[in-house]
Design a protein around this motif. Structure first.
Motif, PDB file in Angstrom:
ATOM      1  N   ARG A 276      -4.434   0.614 -10.616  1.00  0.00           N
ATOM      2  CA  ARG A 276      -5.359  -0.308 -11.283  1.00  0.00           C
ATOM      3  C   ARG A 276      -6.786   0.191 -11.083  1.00  0.00           C
ATOM      4  O   ARG A 276      -7.122   0.785 -10.071  1.00  0.00           O
ATOM      5  N   TRP A 277      -7.652  -0.101 -12.080  1.00  0.00           N
ATOM      6  CA  TRP A 277      -9.079   0.242 -12.037  1.00  0.00           C
ATOM      7  C   TRP A 277      -9.889  -1.026 -11.891  1.00  0.00           C
ATOM      8  O   TRP A 277      -9.482  -2.087 -12.346  1.00  0.00           O
ATOM      9  N   ASP A 278     -11.085  -0.906 -11.322  1.00  0.00           N
ATOM     10  CA  ASP A 278     -12.040  -2.002 -11.384  1.00  0.00           C
ATOM     11  C   ASP A 278     -13.249  -1.549 -12.197  1.00  0.00           C
ATOM     12  O   ASP A 278     -13.240  -0.462 -12.771  1.00  0.00           O
ATOM     13  N   ASN A 279     -14.277  -2.372 -12.262  1.00  0.00           N
ATOM     14  CA  ASN A 279     -15.464  -2.053 -13.066  1.00  0.00           C
ATOM     15  C   ASN A 279     -16.493  -1.215 -12.311  1.00  0.00           C
ATOM     16  O   ASN A 279     -17.579  -0.983 -12.813  1.00  0.00           O
ATOM     17  N   ASN A 280     -16.161  -0.773 -11.106  1.00  0.00           N
ATOM     18  CA  ASN A 280     -17.094   0.003 -10.285  1.00  0.00           C
ATOM     19  C   ASN A 280     -16.548   1.378  -9.923  1.00  0.00           C
ATOM     20  O   ASN A 280     -16.821   1.889  -8.838  1.00  0.00           O
ATOM     21  N   ASN A 281     -15.762   1.969 -10.822  1.00  0.00           N
ATOM     22  CA  ASN A 281     -15.215   3.321 -10.646  1.00  0.00           C
ATOM     23  C   ASN A 281     -14.232   3.438  -9.497  1.00  0.00           C
ATOM     24  O   ASN A 281     -14.081   4.507  -8.917  1.00  0.00           O
ATOM     25  N   HIS A 282     -13.560   2.350  -9.143  1.00  0.00           N
ATOM     26  CA  HIS A 282     -12.554   2.411  -8.085  1.00  0.00           C
ATOM     27  C   HIS A 282     -11.161   2.415  -8.698  1.00  0.00           C
ATOM     28  O   HIS A 282     -10.869   1.630  -9.594  1.00  0.00           O
ATOM     29  N   LEU A 283     -10.317   3.289  -8.177  1.00  0.00           N
ATOM     30  CA  LEU A 283      -8.911   3.347  -8.547  1.00  0.00           C
ATOM     31  C   LEU A 283      -8.102   2.891  -7.344  1.00  0.00           C
ATOM     32  O   LEU A 283      -8.298   3.392  -6.231  1.00  0.00           O
ATOM     33  N   TYR A 284      -7.222   1.916  -7.557  1.00  0.00           N
ATOM     34  CA  TYR A 284      -6.363   1.391  -6.502  1.00  0.00           C
ATOM     35  C   TYR A 284      -4.935   1.831  -6.802  1.00  0.00           C
ATOM     36  O   TYR A 284      -4.462   1.681  -7.925  1.00  0.00           O
ATOM     37  N   ALA A 285      -4.253   2.365  -5.795  1.00  0.00           N
ATOM     38  CA  ALA A 285      -2.872   2.825  -5.951  1.00  0.00           C
ATOM     39  C   ALA A 285      -2.046   2.209  -4.838  1.00  0.00           C
ATOM     40  O   ALA A 285      -2.419   2.284  -3.663  1.00  0.00           O
ATOM     41  N   ILE A 286      -0.915   1.590  -5.210  1.00  0.00           N
ATOM     42  CA  ILE A 286      -0.086   0.942  -4.198  1.00  0.00           C
ATOM     43  C   ILE A 286       1.308   1.562  -4.219  1.00  0.00           C
ATOM     44  O   ILE A 286       1.838   1.880  -5.281  1.00  0.00           O
ATOM     45  N   GLY A 287       1.845   1.767  -3.032  1.00  0.00           N
ATOM     46  CA  GLY A 287       3.195   2.294  -2.880  1.00  0.00           C
ATOM     47  C   GLY A 287       4.095   1.241  -2.267  1.00  0.00           C
ATOM     48  O   GLY A 287       3.891   0.857  -1.115  1.00  0.00           O
TER      49      GLY A 287
ATOM     50  N   LYS B 140       1.681   1.233   1.405  1.00  0.00           N
ATOM     51  CA  LYS B 140       0.308   1.740   1.465  1.00  0.00           C
ATOM     52  C   LYS B 140      -0.477   1.336   0.215  1.00  0.00           C
ATOM     53  O   LYS B 140       0.051   1.300  -0.894  1.00  0.00           O
ATOM     54  N   LEU B 141      -1.752   1.029   0.427  1.00  0.00           N
ATOM     55  CA  LEU B 141      -2.718   0.815  -0.644  1.00  0.00           C
ATOM     56  C   LEU B 141      -3.814   1.852  -0.455  1.00  0.00           C
ATOM     57  O   LEU B 141      -4.462   1.888   0.597  1.00  0.00           O
ATOM     58  N   ALA B 142      -4.004   2.708  -1.436  1.00  0.00           N
ATOM     59  CA  ALA B 142      -5.042   3.738  -1.372  1.00  0.00           C
ATOM     60  C   ALA B 142      -6.147   3.386  -2.361  1.00  0.00           C
ATOM     61  O   ALA B 142      -5.879   2.897  -3.456  1.00  0.00           O
ATOM     62  N   VAL B 143      -7.388   3.633  -1.967  1.00  0.00           N
ATOM     63  CA  VAL B 143      -8.546   3.341  -2.801  1.00  0.00           C
ATOM     64  C   VAL B 143      -9.328   4.640  -2.993  1.00  0.00           C
ATOM     65  O   VAL B 143      -9.601   5.352  -2.018  1.00  0.00           O
ATOM     66  N   PHE B 144      -9.685   4.923  -4.242  1.00  0.00           N
ATOM     67  CA  PHE B 144     -10.446   6.117  -4.595  1.00  0.00           C
ATOM     68  C   PHE B 144     -11.657   5.719  -5.431  1.00  0.00           C
ATOM     69  O   PHE B 144     -11.622   4.712  -6.138  1.00  0.00           O
ATOM     70  N   THR B 145     -12.714   6.497  -5.371  1.00  0.00           N
ATOM     71  CA  THR B 145     -13.819   6.394  -6.317  1.00  0.00           C
ATOM     72  C   THR B 145     -13.650   7.540  -7.305  1.00  0.00           C
ATOM     73  O   THR B 145     -13.529   8.699  -6.899  1.00  0.00           O
TER      74      THR B 145
ATOM     75  N   LEU C  34       4.298  -6.420  -3.373  1.00  0.00           N
ATOM     76  CA  LEU C  34       5.083  -6.759  -4.558  1.00  0.00           C
ATOM     77  C   LEU C  34       4.422  -6.298  -5.842  1.00  0.00           C
ATOM     78  O   LEU C  34       5.080  -6.198  -6.872  1.00  0.00           O
ATOM     79  N   GLY C  35       3.132  -6.055  -5.827  1.00  0.00           N
ATOM     80  CA  GLY C  35       2.414  -5.648  -7.022  1.00  0.00           C
ATOM     81  C   GLY C  35       0.944  -5.498  -6.699  1.00  0.00           C
ATOM     82  O   GLY C  35       0.530  -5.593  -5.547  1.00  0.00           O
ATOM     83  N   LEU C  36       0.167  -5.287  -7.748  1.00  0.00           N
ATOM     84  CA  LEU C  36      -1.252  -5.027  -7.562  1.00  0.00           C
ATOM     85  C   LEU C  36      -2.025  -5.645  -8.719  1.00  0.00           C
ATOM     86  O   LEU C  36      -1.669  -5.462  -9.881  1.00  0.00           O
ATOM     87  N   ALA C  37      -3.056  -6.405  -8.400  1.00  0.00           N
ATOM     88  CA  ALA C  37      -3.952  -6.975  -9.401  1.00  0.00           C
ATOM     89  C   ALA C  37      -5.379  -6.765  -8.920  1.00  0.00           C
ATOM     90  O   ALA C  37      -5.666  -6.881  -7.729  1.00  0.00           O
ATOM     91  N   VAL C  38      -6.263  -6.438  -9.834  1.00  0.00           N
ATOM     92  CA  VAL C  38      -7.675  -6.233  -9.505  1.00  0.00           C
ATOM     93  C   VAL C  38      -8.491  -7.187 -10.356  1.00  0.00           C
ATOM     94  O   VAL C  38      -8.374  -7.193 -11.576  1.00  0.00           O
ATOM     95  N   GLN C  39      -9.304  -8.002  -9.708  1.00  0.00           N
ATOM     96  CA  GLN C  39     -10.148  -8.982 -10.405  1.00  0.00           C
ATOM     97  C   GLN C  39     -11.600  -8.602 -10.191  1.00  0.00           C
ATOM     98  O   GLN C  39     -12.072  -8.573  -9.060  1.00  0.00           O
TER      99      GLN C  39
END
Length: 61
Positions: free
Chosen positions: A10-21, A26-31, A49-54
């Motif tokens: 998932r992406w947010d509005n600040n150039n962050h990519l979130y990846a969940i395994g 694991k939850l990884a966060v990237f710019t 169980l899942g991933l949501a970005v608000q």
């Protein structure tokens, strides 16, 4: 960051990519920008169980 399988991105509005395994817990966060990317952090999540970005602020606030 290790080489863990990621199940949802998932992406947010600040150039962050979130990846969940789900299997790696694991939850990884990237710019990420058009010209570069960098790892920000990795977190342990118990049985995800899942991933949501608000994006914030929420529209009703």
């Amino acid at each position: 960051m290790s080489t863990s399988e990621m199940d949802d991105l998932r992406w947010d509005n600040n150039n962050h990519l979130y990846a969940i395994g789900n299997s790696s817990n694991k939850l990884a966060v990237f710019t990420v920008t058009p010209t570069s990317w960098s790892w920000v952090a990795t977190y342990t999540v118990n049985k995800p169980l899942g991933l949501a970005v608000q994006p914030l602020p929420l529209p009703w606030q």
